[in-house]
Scaffold this motif. Structure first.
Motif, PDB file in Angstrom:
ATOM      1  N   UNK A  64      -6.253   0.547   7.920  1.00 37.01           N
ATOM      2  CA  UNK A  64      -5.919   1.602   8.876  1.00 37.01           C
ATOM      3  C   UNK A  64      -5.798   0.973  10.258  1.00 37.01           C
ATOM      4  N   UNK A  65      -4.740   1.366  10.995  1.00 36.89           N
ATOM      5  CA  UNK A  65      -4.545   0.836  12.350  1.00 36.89           C
ATOM      6  C   UNK A  65      -5.385   1.652  13.322  1.00 36.89           C
ATOM      7  N   UNK A  70      -5.356  -3.710  12.707  1.00 43.49           N
ATOM      8  CA  UNK A  70      -5.499  -3.236  11.338  1.00 43.49           C
ATOM      9  C   UNK A  70      -6.903  -3.548  10.853  1.00 43.49           C
ATOM     10  N   UNK A  71      -7.592  -2.541  10.330  1.00 40.61           N
ATOM     11  CA  UNK A  71      -8.959  -2.690   9.818  1.00 40.61           C
ATOM     12  C   UNK A  71      -8.974  -2.345   8.335  1.00 40.61           C
ATOM     13  N   UNK A  72      -9.621  -3.172   7.545  1.00 38.95           N
ATOM     14  CA  UNK A  72      -9.759  -2.911   6.124  1.00 38.95           C
ATOM     15  C   UNK A  72     -10.686  -1.721   5.911  1.00 38.95           C
ATOM     16  N   UNK A  73     -10.197  -0.694   5.186  1.00 41.77           N
ATOM     17  CA  UNK A  73     -11.041   0.475   4.914  1.00 41.77           C
ATOM     18  C   UNK A  73     -11.281   0.687   3.420  1.00 41.77           C
ATOM     19  N   UNK A  74     -10.574  -0.073   2.571  1.00 40.84           N
ATOM     20  CA  UNK A  74     -10.785   0.090   1.137  1.00 40.84           C
ATOM     21  C   UNK A  74     -10.369  -1.135   0.349  1.00 40.84           C
ATOM     22  N   UNK A  75     -11.163  -1.459  -0.671  1.00 41.27           N
ATOM     23  CA  UNK A  75     -10.845  -2.552  -1.583  1.00 41.27           C
ATOM     24  C   UNK A  75     -11.149  -2.066  -2.994  1.00 41.27           C
ATOM     25  N   UNK A  76     -10.171  -2.203  -3.893  1.00 42.02           N
ATOM     26  CA  UNK A  76     -10.330  -1.739  -5.265  1.00 42.02           C
ATOM     27  C   UNK A  76      -9.894  -2.849  -6.208  1.00 42.02           C
TER      28      UNK A  76
END
Length: 85
Positions: A64-65, A70-76
């Protein structure tokens, strides 16, 4: 104006229980303004086909910007498996 984006994650065996990354290929990438359960904004989702030392699978990263970064908000991670019949 350009914004920095870290695109290709590489993990060591100390960070992921599957071992070191042997091969990684970008499968897809896309931008959207809406993600279920999240406020409206600028989002980027990318998918990788990854082979680790001990297993292969599909990885999905969601960014998400915020404040021009840009910041990582999810990893699957979805592990691939084979079934012998």
């Amino acid at each position: 104006m350009r914004y920095p984006l870290v695109a290709t994650p590489k993990y060591s065996s100390s960070g992921v229980p599957f071992g070191d990354v042997v091969k990684q290929k970008l499968k897809d990438i896309g931008f959207t303004c809406r993600i279920a359960g999240e406020p409206a904004g600028d989002y980027l989702a990318g998918g990788f086909s990854t082979r680790f030392k001990d297993v292969s699978g599909e990885e999905k990263l969601v960014f998400r910007k915020r404040r021009k970064q840009w910041k990582l908000i999810g990893y699957f991670m979805t592990k691939n498996c084979s079934v012998m019949l």
